[in-house]
Write a protein that holds these residues in place. Structure first.
Motif, PDB file in Angstrom:
ATOM      1  N   ARG A   1       4.252  -5.098  -5.385  1.00 53.38           N
ATOM      2  CA  ARG A   1       3.562  -6.278  -5.916  1.00 53.38           C
ATOM      3  C   ARG A   1       2.357  -6.675  -5.059  1.00 53.38           C
ATOM      4  NH1 ARG A   1       6.781 -10.930  -6.244  1.00 53.38           N
ATOM      5  NH2 ARG A   1       8.580  -9.553  -6.252  1.00 53.38           N
ATOM      6  N   LEU A   2       2.489  -6.483  -3.771  1.00 53.28           N
ATOM      7  CA  LEU A   2       1.385  -6.849  -2.868  1.00 53.28           C
ATOM      8  C   LEU A   2       0.373  -5.700  -2.703  1.00 53.28           C
ATOM      9  CD1 LEU A   2       3.403  -8.726  -0.089  1.00 53.28           C
ATOM     10  CD2 LEU A   2       1.983  -9.740  -1.858  1.00 53.28           C
ATOM     11  N   HIS A   3       0.529  -4.673  -3.533  1.00 56.41           N
ATOM     12  CA  HIS A   3      -0.352  -3.493  -3.438  1.00 56.41           C
ATOM     13  C   HIS A   3      -0.260  -2.840  -2.061  1.00 56.41           C
ATOM     14  CE1 HIS A   3      -1.967  -4.052  -7.337  1.00 56.41           C
ATOM     15  NE2 HIS A   3      -2.524  -5.207  -7.067  1.00 56.41           N
ATOM     16  N   LEU A   4       0.933  -2.832  -1.489  1.00 59.38           N
ATOM     17  CA  LEU A   4       1.099  -2.250  -0.150  1.00 59.38           C
ATOM     18  C   LEU A   4       2.001  -1.005  -0.170  1.00 59.38           C
ATOM     19  CD1 LEU A   4       1.430  -5.472   2.031  1.00 59.38           C
ATOM     20  CD2 LEU A   4      -0.454  -3.845   2.018  1.00 59.38           C
ATOM     21  N   GLU A   5       2.088  -0.379  -1.338  1.00 58.94           N
ATOM     22  CA  GLU A   5       2.931   0.808  -1.446  1.00 58.94           C
ATOM     23  C   GLU A   5       2.445   1.893  -0.475  1.00 58.94           C
ATOM     24  OE1 GLU A   5       3.359   2.019  -5.457  1.00 58.94           O
ATOM     25  OE2 GLU A   5       5.023   3.360  -5.011  1.00 58.94           O
ATOM     26  N   TRP A   6       1.129   2.014  -0.340  1.00 62.23           N
ATOM     27  CA  TRP A   6       0.548   3.002   0.578  1.00 62.23           C
ATOM     28  C   TRP A   6       1.039   2.760   2.001  1.00 62.23           C
ATOM     29  CZ3 TRP A   6      -2.325   1.157   4.662  1.00 62.23           C
ATOM     30  CH2 TRP A   6      -2.730  -0.172   4.577  1.00 62.23           C
ATOM     31  N   PHE A   7       1.206   1.485   2.371  1.00 67.62           N
ATOM     32  CA  PHE A   7       1.625   1.118   3.725  1.00 67.62           C
ATOM     33  C   PHE A   7       3.098   1.483   3.929  1.00 67.62           C
ATOM     34  CE2 PHE A   7       3.185  -2.170   6.764  1.00 67.62           C
ATOM     35  CZ  PHE A   7       2.496  -1.695   7.863  1.00 67.62           C
ATOM     36  N   TYR A   8       3.906   1.241   2.892  1.00 70.27           N
ATOM     37  CA  TYR A   8       5.323   1.612   2.950  1.00 70.27           C
ATOM     38  C   TYR A   8       5.469   3.124   3.155  1.00 70.27           C
ATOM     39  CZ  TYR A   8      10.176   2.292   1.487  1.00 70.27           C
ATOM     40  OH  TYR A   8      11.502   2.646   1.434  1.00 70.27           O
TER      41      TYR A   8
ATOM     42  N   ARG B   1       1.463  11.210   6.850  1.00 70.38           N
ATOM     43  CA  ARG B   1       0.562  11.033   5.705  1.00 70.38           C
ATOM     44  C   ARG B   1      -0.764  10.392   6.090  1.00 70.38           C
ATOM     45  NH1 ARG B   1       3.064  11.163   0.398  1.00 70.38           N
ATOM     46  NH2 ARG B   1       1.173  10.189  -0.394  1.00 70.38           N
ATOM     47  N   TRP B   2      -0.871   9.932   7.355  1.00 68.79           N
ATOM     48  CA  TRP B   2      -2.043   9.118   7.689  1.00 68.79           C
ATOM     49  C   TRP B   2      -3.360   9.809   7.384  1.00 68.79           C
ATOM     50  CZ3 TRP B   2      -5.919  10.182  11.200  1.00 68.79           C
ATOM     51  CH2 TRP B   2      -5.677  11.225  12.084  1.00 68.79           C
ATOM     52  N   LYS B   3      -3.375  11.154   7.581  1.00 65.92           N
ATOM     53  CA  LYS B   3      -4.623  11.885   7.344  1.00 65.92           C
ATOM     54  C   LYS B   3      -5.021  11.821   5.873  1.00 65.92           C
ATOM     55  CE  LYS B   3      -5.610  15.356  10.742  1.00 65.92           C
ATOM     56  NZ  LYS B   3      -5.166  16.638  11.230  1.00 65.92           N
ATOM     57  N   ARG B   4      -3.993  11.985   5.013  1.00 65.86           N
ATOM     58  CA  ARG B   4      -4.257  11.920   3.575  1.00 65.86           C
ATOM     59  C   ARG B   4      -4.725  10.527   3.182  1.00 65.86           C
ATOM     60  NH1 ARG B   4       0.802  14.518   0.490  1.00 65.86           N
ATOM     61  NH2 ARG B   4      -0.299  13.454  -1.177  1.00 65.86           N
ATOM     62  N   GLN B   5      -4.171   9.548   3.869  1.00 67.63           N
ATOM     63  CA  GLN B   5      -4.501   8.175   3.474  1.00 67.63           C
ATOM     64  C   GLN B   5      -5.861   7.706   3.975  1.00 67.63           C
ATOM     65  OE1 GLN B   5      -0.994   5.785   4.248  1.00 67.63           O
ATOM     66  NE2 GLN B   5      -0.330   6.230   2.191  1.00 67.63           N
ATOM     67  N   LEU B   6      -6.492   8.527   4.809  1.00 71.29           N
ATOM     68  CA  LEU B   6      -7.858   8.209   5.202  1.00 71.29           C
ATOM     69  C   LEU B   6      -8.773   8.164   3.987  1.00 71.29           C
ATOM     70  CD1 LEU B   6      -8.549  10.230   8.459  1.00 71.29           C
ATOM     71  CD2 LEU B   6      -8.358   7.765   8.185  1.00 71.29           C
ATOM     72  N   ALA B   7      -8.314   8.800   2.898  1.00 72.48           N
ATOM     73  CA  ALA B   7      -9.100   8.785   1.662  1.00 72.48           C
ATOM     74  C   ALA B   7      -9.363   7.354   1.203  1.00 72.48           C
ATOM     75  CB  ALA B   7      -8.370   9.554   0.566  1.00 72.48           C
ATOM     76  N   ILE B   8      -8.453   6.440   1.505  1.00 70.00           N
ATOM     77  CA  ILE B   8      -8.610   5.066   1.005  1.00 70.00           C
ATOM     78  C   ILE B   8      -9.832   4.377   1.653  1.00 70.00           C
ATOM     79  CG2 ILE B   8      -7.500   2.812   0.722  1.00 70.00           C
ATOM     80  CD1 ILE B   8      -4.770   4.346   0.615  1.00 70.00           C
TER      81      ILE B   8
END
Ligand code: UDP
Length: 264
Positions: free
Chosen positions: A213-220, A228-235
């Motif tokens: 709901r808080l749009h924090l699924e990526w953080f979870y 996954r941090w490298k992949r998430q650099l895309a954000i």
């Protein structure tokens, strides 16, 4: 409305619109390819035309990623609501249960797809998963002929007359398979849904509701799986480009022409 993110075109549709589209597509037996590009995919497609074309050939292309939702917001483009691949997958299961459509699961490690089938048949009484296959077999790339393994899987899907096929092989392998298999069979609703089978098999947990709901699924996902941090650099990369490049995100058509989308 259709929004281009660096050339990848996603449709701004509500869950209700997606449901209506799928109900009609299934009732009419129309071939439907569902892709849910996330921030990472859009960033990769930006520099690779074949990936962009593949994503854009989907009949439903739904933005499934926080970078895209924020990017659109920064440009004051209303992406109505975020319709995720997971939510569409669940709605497809409910539709199959209600209308008696047959489901097939392809993907994930050995045993997972089969377990997912058992779990959903328990959770959705009456639903039939007609078959399943793991996702570790020999695969062809987009410009190659189908491998023997792929031929056999497609034959099985045809023989079992599956109406809905979940393809969880990770990006862009699942999109390549859907493209080829749906072309071969000419019917069925195909969704590329990444790790959804792992969740349905209760192997992996989805983020708790509050994170979603808080749009924090990526953080979870990041705290659960720090690699996954490298992949998430895309954000952040995506957002920087949205700020610095004028036409990075733009509306490319105002309406949603179902017939045109379904026809190609
Ligand atoms: N997977 C598969 N075959 C492969 C590679 C991956 O079936 O050759 C499955 C993997 O087991 C997982 C799913 O694809 O269930 C999604 O993988 P990943 O998390 O890498 O992809 P994402 O959806 O996060 O892009």
């Amino acid at each position: 409305m259709e929004v281009s993110f660096f050339g990848s075109r996603v449709q701004a549709l509500s869950m209700d619109q997606v449901d209506a589209y799928l109900e009609e597509a299934l009732a009419q037996g129309k071939k439907t390819r569902i892709y849910t590009p996330n921030t990472e995919i859009v960033m990769e497609a930006k520099d690779k035309a074949w990936i962009r074309d593949l994503v854009n050939s989907g009949d439903l292309r739904l933005a499934d990623g926080i970078g895209l939702v924020i990017g659109a917001k920064m440009k004051k483009i209303p992406l109505e609501e975020r319709v995720t691949g997971f939510d569409v997958s669940i709605h497809l299961l409910q539709l199959a249960q209600r209308e008696g459509y047959k489901v097939y699961f392809l993907g994930a490690k050995k045993g997972i797809a089969q377990r997912a089938a058992q779990e959903v048949e328990e959770d959705y009484p009456g639903l039939v998963v007609v078959g399943s296959h793991h996702g570790y077999y020999e695969k062809s790339s987009l410009d190659q002929d189908l491998t023997q393994d792929e031929e056999e899987i497609i034959e099985e899907i045809q023989r079992l007359q599956a109406d809905i096929v979940f393809v969880g092989l990770g990006f862009p392998v699942q999109e390549v398979f859907i493209h080829k298999a749906s072309q071969r069979l000419g019917r069925g609703v195909w969704i590329g849904n990444g790790g959804v089978l792992d969740i349905l098999a209760k192997e992996q947990k989805r983020a708790p509701e509050i994170f979603i709901r808080l749009h924090l699924e990526w953080f979870y996902r990041l705290i659960k799986n720090p690699s996954r941090w490298k992949r998430q650099l895309a954000i952040p990369k995506c957002l920087i480009q949205v700020i610095t490049k004028k036409n990075a995100v733009k509306i490319v058509r105002e309406d949603f022409n179902e017939n045109e989308s379904k026809g190609n």
